[in-house]
Motif scaffolding. Structure first.
Motif, PDB file in Angstrom:
ATOM      1  N   UNK A   1      43.887  17.545 -55.724  1.00  0.00           N
ATOM      2  CA  UNK A   1      42.694  16.753 -56.038  1.00  0.00           C
ATOM      3  C   UNK A   1      41.536  17.036 -55.095  1.00  0.00           C
ATOM      4  N   UNK A   2      41.776  17.810 -54.040  1.00  0.00           N
ATOM      5  CA  UNK A   2      40.768  18.002 -52.991  1.00  0.00           C
ATOM      6  C   UNK A   2      39.469  18.586 -53.523  1.00  0.00           C
ATOM      7  N   UNK A   3      39.541  19.619 -54.364  1.00  0.00           N
ATOM      8  CA  UNK A   3      38.324  20.241 -54.869  1.00  0.00           C
ATOM      9  C   UNK A   3      37.491  19.227 -55.655  1.00  0.00           C
ATOM     10  N   UNK A   4      38.131  18.484 -56.540  1.00  0.00           N
ATOM     11  CA  UNK A   4      37.409  17.479 -57.316  1.00  0.00           C
ATOM     12  C   UNK A   4      36.763  16.422 -56.433  1.00  0.00           C
ATOM     13  N   UNK A   5      37.486  16.004 -55.405  1.00  0.00           N
ATOM     14  CA  UNK A   5      36.937  14.998 -54.495  1.00  0.00           C
ATOM     15  C   UNK A   5      35.765  15.562 -53.690  1.00  0.00           C
ATOM     16  N   UNK A   6      35.872  16.811 -53.252  1.00  0.00           N
ATOM     17  CA  UNK A   6      34.757  17.429 -52.535  1.00  0.00           C
ATOM     18  C   UNK A   6      33.542  17.597 -53.439  1.00  0.00           C
ATOM     19  N   UNK A   7      33.776  18.005 -54.670  1.00  0.00           N
ATOM     20  CA  UNK A   7      32.668  18.134 -55.621  1.00  0.00           C
ATOM     21  C   UNK A   7      32.005  16.778 -55.851  1.00  0.00           C
ATOM     22  N   UNK A   8      32.812  15.745 -55.932  1.00  0.00           N
ATOM     23  CA  UNK A   8      32.266  14.396 -56.139  1.00  0.00           C
ATOM     24  C   UNK A   8      31.415  13.971 -54.942  1.00  0.00           C
ATOM     25  N   UNK A   9      31.923  14.225 -53.733  1.00  0.00           N
ATOM     26  CA  UNK A   9      31.168  13.863 -52.531  1.00  0.00           C
ATOM     27  C   UNK A   9      29.865  14.671 -52.465  1.00  0.00           C
TER      28      UNK A   9
END
Length: 161
Positions: A24-32
């Motif tokens: 989930x890290x990429x999605x969370x970084x994109x969201x941030x």
């Protein structure tokens, strides 16, 4: 005896910290990153009296020309009621107008006005220094590389997104 393969007893915790290997890290970084970019662009639009949701519709109208509300909702990821409120706001400000669609009395297309185009251009001028600040931590060529990578994620060759 079992192979020397490490066995995980707990699953990775999803974070957006550098080096996180969670799926989930990429999605969370994109969201941030989106939140940060949206905050920066909101500041650019504030003096012009519009919000990102308004500007998103203006972008579609500039790119596509007159567009029916249903298609505006889809293009901006907005629900039917939300797009109606945004178009109402744009109409009140003289930035867009609804026009009848030939052949279908029930459908209205939204069209950007000359005032809307003027504001659209002013928004780009206002956003330029803020956009530069947004990528100030990147090295030479990296803003273009980031744009290329994000474009490929947002618009995959197979047309899935």
């Amino acid at each position: 005896m079992t192979a020397d393969v490490p066995h995980r007893t707990t699953s990775s915790r999803a974070t957006d910290r550098p080096g996180d290997e969670s799926p989930f890290a990429l999605g969370l970084l994109l969201r941030r990153a989106h939140w940060h970019a949206a905050a920066v662009m909101t500041e650019a639009l504030r003096p012009l009296g519009i919000e990102l949701r308004h500007f998103a519709v203006l972008i579609v109208l500039v790119n596509r020309g007159p567009t029916v509300q249903r298609d505006l909702a889809e293009a901006t990821g907005t629900d039917k009621a939300g797009i109606m409120r945004v178009v109402d706001d744009l109409e009140r400000r003289g930035l867009a107008v609804r026009k009848a669609v030939p052949g279908d009395r029930r459908v209205r297309a939204v069209e950007i006005t000359p005032q809307g185009l003027e504001l659209f251009d002013r928004a780009h001028v206002a956003a330029e220094p803020l956009a530069e600040h947004l990528v100030a931590e990147l090295g030479p060529g990296e803003p273009e590389q980031l744009t290329d990578l994000l474009t490929r994620i947002a618009h995959p060759a197979g047309g899935e997104a």
